[in-house]
Scaffold this active site. Structure first.
Site, mmCIF file in Angstrom:
data_model
loop_
_atom_site.group_PDB
_atom_site.id
_atom_site.type_symbol
_atom_site.label_atom_id
_atom_site.label_comp_id
_atom_site.label_asym_id
_atom_site.label_seq_id
_atom_site.Cartn_x
_atom_site.Cartn_y
_atom_site.Cartn_z
ATOM 1 C CG HIS A 165 -1.659 1.254 1.462
ATOM 2 N ND1 HIS A 165 -2.963 1.453 1.078
ATOM 3 C CD2 HIS A 165 -1.252 2.418 2.029
ATOM 4 C CE1 HIS A 165 -3.321 2.683 1.408
ATOM 5 N NE2 HIS A 165 -2.314 3.292 1.987
ATOM 6 C CD GLU A 166 2.353 3.607 3.759
ATOM 7 O OE1 GLU A 166 2.763 4.692 3.300
ATOM 8 O OE2 GLU A 166 1.291 3.518 4.404
ATOM 9 C CG ASP A 205 -6.616 0.522 0.498
ATOM 10 O OD1 ASP A 205 -5.498 0.512 1.048
ATOM 11 O OD2 ASP A 205 -7.664 0.871 1.081
ATOM 12 C CD GLU A 216 -4.453 6.624 2.263
ATOM 13 O OE1 GLU A 216 -4.181 5.417 2.391
ATOM 14 O OE2 GLU A 216 -3.580 7.510 2.307
ATOM 15 C CG HIS A 269 0.377 6.276 -0.731
ATOM 16 N ND1 HIS A 269 -0.802 6.779 -1.195
ATOM 17 C CD2 HIS A 269 0.105 5.748 0.491
ATOM 18 C CE1 HIS A 269 -1.744 6.577 -0.291
ATOM 19 N NE2 HIS A 269 -1.225 5.956 0.739
HETATM 20 ZN ZN LIG Z 1 -2.088 5.283 2.545
#
Ligand SMILES: [Zn+2]
Length: 418
Positions: free
Chosen positions: A279-280, A365, A361, A283
């Site tokens: 997930h990170e 995801d 976000e 980004h």
């Molecule tokens: Zn996040």
């Protein structure tokens, strides 16, 4: 604009923001209380009633405390402006230093120290009463004051130098000073992106290379699949201060590093850690970080141009309870006033920032679900929500206004639908 009109505008925005904040908070608290008795069906079996109620009580306590801080800040703001606090400080600094840069730095320093002293007891309360009551505080008072000392010295060294150079630009570089100040400010931000992970964060925490061989291999495989190069995987001793867990990502270019809080590693299984990291990295790969920096740079250009205009308007000062010294050393006062009132006027824009952050976000995801098992991210999220006592039942409007992350249920439903 007349000075009175600006005062009225300022007070109106302040009152509107207070009313909206109180209204949203009361909705939020009501919504949490209504749902306190039972764990939402979606989480039944995963989260105990006890944990659910702890999250409810913690969220309510935090919301009430935040309201108190809002009132305090409003009082301090009025005290500095319309009630003459800044005017008094300016006269005091002027009588000590006379006209010139010493007077201006004296004013900025006095303002910063007084604001910091007012906040101090409330920061202490947050850590040692509020966080402690729910079992999250792991800090000793000695560590709290050591942190305070270090961060004060750092902000004085970095902040005052930045202000000083800005003041020189304002005075000497003509009508386009705000453009030069913007370049300076952007360069400073980029410099901090390198300085923070390499020098500043290690002043507060210990960073150790991730030792767990099997986890390392797992993570290196993931980074290879995604096509991501990093200059290191680190574990940070977040447990020195708080039981809250996190993972983040810092630096850029060759200085990129991935940092896990030890509290996160203790709590999540390796496949869950992999999902959180995916997930990170999402980004990063989806350019969210670059976009955020671009938005920050663009909006600061607009704001500095606005300050460039306001700085020479008498009503900007008199409307806020200050007698300007036009043609003399007035720039520090313009900076302070602008920094003070900006949050009041920008408050109603916060849903926009939250909206774009929540969009990111969801995208991150989806990215994680593509490279890892979405079930792993779901179970990691449930654990993180439980450990951080984040409420599972926020008021939807409160959440839409403030939250950078979507509510757990919405996020998980989307993940399960992938
Ligand atoms: Zn996040």
């Amino acid at each position: 604009m007349s000075s009175l009109a600006f005062t009225v505008l300022f007070i109106s925005f302040l009152l509107i923001s207070l009313v909206v904040r109180f209204w949203l908070a009361s909705r939020h608290i009501r919504h949490i209380l209504v749902n306190r008795a039972t764990v939402p069906a979606q989480f039944a079996g995963q989260i105990s009633l006890e944990a659910h109620q702890k999250a409810a009580d913690y969220s309510i306590a935090k919301t009430k405390f935040a309201l108190f801080i809002v009132l305090l800040n409003a009082a301090v703001l009025i005290g500095f402006t319309l009630m003459g606090g800044l005017q008094w400080l300016a006269s005091a600094s002027f009588s000590v230093f006379g006209d010139g840069w010493r007077y201006q730095l004296g004013l900025v320093l006095a303002f910063a120290l007084i604001s910091g002293l007012i906040e101090l007891p409330f920061d202490y309360f947050r850590q040692f009463v509020l966080e402690a009551r729910f079992g999250f505080n792991r800090m000793s008072p000695a560590l709290f004051f050591t942190d305070l000392f270090k961060s004060t010295v750092l902000s004085l060294a970095l902040g005052l130098s930045l202000v000083w150079v800005t003041l020189i630009l304002m005075e000497k570089s003509g009508d386009l000073w705000w453009l030069y100040a913007w370049v300076l400010w952007c360069a400073f931000q980029m410099l901090m992106l390198v300085l923070v992970p390499l020098f500043i964060a290690p002043m507060f925490n210990k960073f150790k290379p991730l030792e767990d061989e099997s986890l390392r291999t797992r993570i290196e495989n993931l980074m290879q699949r995604i096509g991501f190069a990093s200059s290191g995987l680190f574990v940070m001793d977040g447990s020195r201060r708080s039981a809250h867990g996190n993972a983040y990502f810092s630096g850029f270019g060759a200085a990129k590093r991935i940092v896990f809080f030890d509290t996160l590693l203790e709590r999540l299984a390796p496949h869950e850690i992999e999902a959180v990291l995916a997930h990170e990295l999402g980004h990063f790969k989806l350019k969210h970080i670059v976009k955020r920096i671009a938005v920050m740079f663009a909006s600061s250009l607009v704001l500095l141009a606005l300050l460039g205009y306001l700085k020479s308007q008498t009503w900007f000062y008199t409307g806020l309870g200050v007698e300007p010294m036009m043609g003399a050393s007035n720039d520090a006062m313009a900076l302070i006033l602008f920094a003070l009132i900006l949050p009041v006027f920008a408050f109603l824009l916060s849903p926009l920032t939250s909206l774009s952050s929540r969009k990111h976000e969801f995208e991150a995801d989806a990215f994680a679900a593509q490279y890892t098992n979405s079930q792993d991210l779901v179970s990691a999220l449930v654990k993180l929500y439980e450990d951080n006592a984040s409420t599972l039942t926020p008021d939807p409007l409160h959440s839409a206004f403030y939250d950078s992350h979507p509510p757990a249920s919405v996020r998980i439903n989307k993940l399960l639908a992938i």
